[in-house]
Motif scaffolding. Sequence first.
Motif, short mmCIF file in Angstrom:
data_model
loop_
_atom_site.label_atom_id
_atom_site.label_comp_id
_atom_site.label_asym_id
_atom_site.label_seq_id
_atom_site.Cartn_x
_atom_site.Cartn_y
_atom_site.Cartn_z
N LYS A 37 0.91 -1.06 -0.25
CA LYS A 37 0.04 0.31 -0.09
C LYS A 37 0.38 1.46 0.00
N ASN A 47 -2.82 7.98 -3.75
CA ASN A 47 -2.79 6.44 -2.47
C ASN A 47 -3.37 5.54 -3.48
N ASP A 49 -2.71 0.67 -4.07
CA ASP A 49 -2.25 -0.52 -3.97
C ASP A 49 -1.68 -0.83 -4.49
N ASN A 64 -0.66 -2.51 -10.27
CA ASN A 64 -0.88 -1.09 -9.44
C ASN A 64 -1.87 -0.54 -10.87
N ASN A 265 4.31 3.24 3.39
CA ASN A 265 4.40 1.79 2.31
C ASN A 265 3.51 1.21 3.99
#
Length: 269
Positions: A37, A47, A49, A64, A265
């Motif tokens: 993350k 943001n 993942d 991602n 992270n």
Amino acid sequence: MQKKLFCCLSVVFLIFNSCANEEYNPSENTILPKILKTIYPTYSEGNYDTNFIYDGNKIVSIKNKYDKREYEYEGNHIVRETVYSFYKGEEIKSSETLFTYENDKLKTAAKFANVQAAKYTYSYNNDGSITKETYDLDIDTGEEIKRTGKEVITIINGNIVKSEYNREDDNDVVSILKYEYDTNKNAFKNIIGLNLLLDQFRLDYETSLASNNNMKLYYVRNIQEPSSSIIYEPHWFKMEYEYNKKGYPIKKAISDYTEEVKEINEYIY
């Protein structure tokens, strides 16, 4: 009869208990990150993942919202990385890198990206350092043109601790990158073949994925000759970690020279 039944039940219990212990106490080499993350403290809209898919301990793909990477192996060696970018909902192949090895060490990495191509060669010196040289490739003719600069990489205990790049051009600049590590386990250390890729494997600005331990300081200094016309300022990044009971990172905070945390992270195994 009751005694035999009791014995059978005892054996079943022991087998079940053994399996349960294996399930909740996985062996060391099965620990692999499933999700990374990426969190921006001052820009939550950015943001995202990153998801990792494996075949046993071999990496199959990384994906991602920005791109997808696929990997191919020959034995325990990663021989191909293909990167796809996402544009308006479509996958577009953006680059392909082919790796060759000699004596279980990385020998070449040839990267093809759209109309550009480059080859990197690695030679292993008697003092333990590695010399990296770069060639520009003509896709149509296959001609290789060697660049004047070269890079010398120093590895200690499976970690790249120094990279010195001499550009050997009109700018007369030598860039020295130094890396410091903790003594805990890198989240990616159990991926087969990853450690052989040296500096060729990275995600965004993450440069220590193929190391044994976790990078805690990244420092860049440029040595300039009086004739150099470009001004370079030193810069660095610091990483602080939280670990699980097995010594693997579960959280990393990255800050720059301002001491402000720029990125966080989180690792999910």
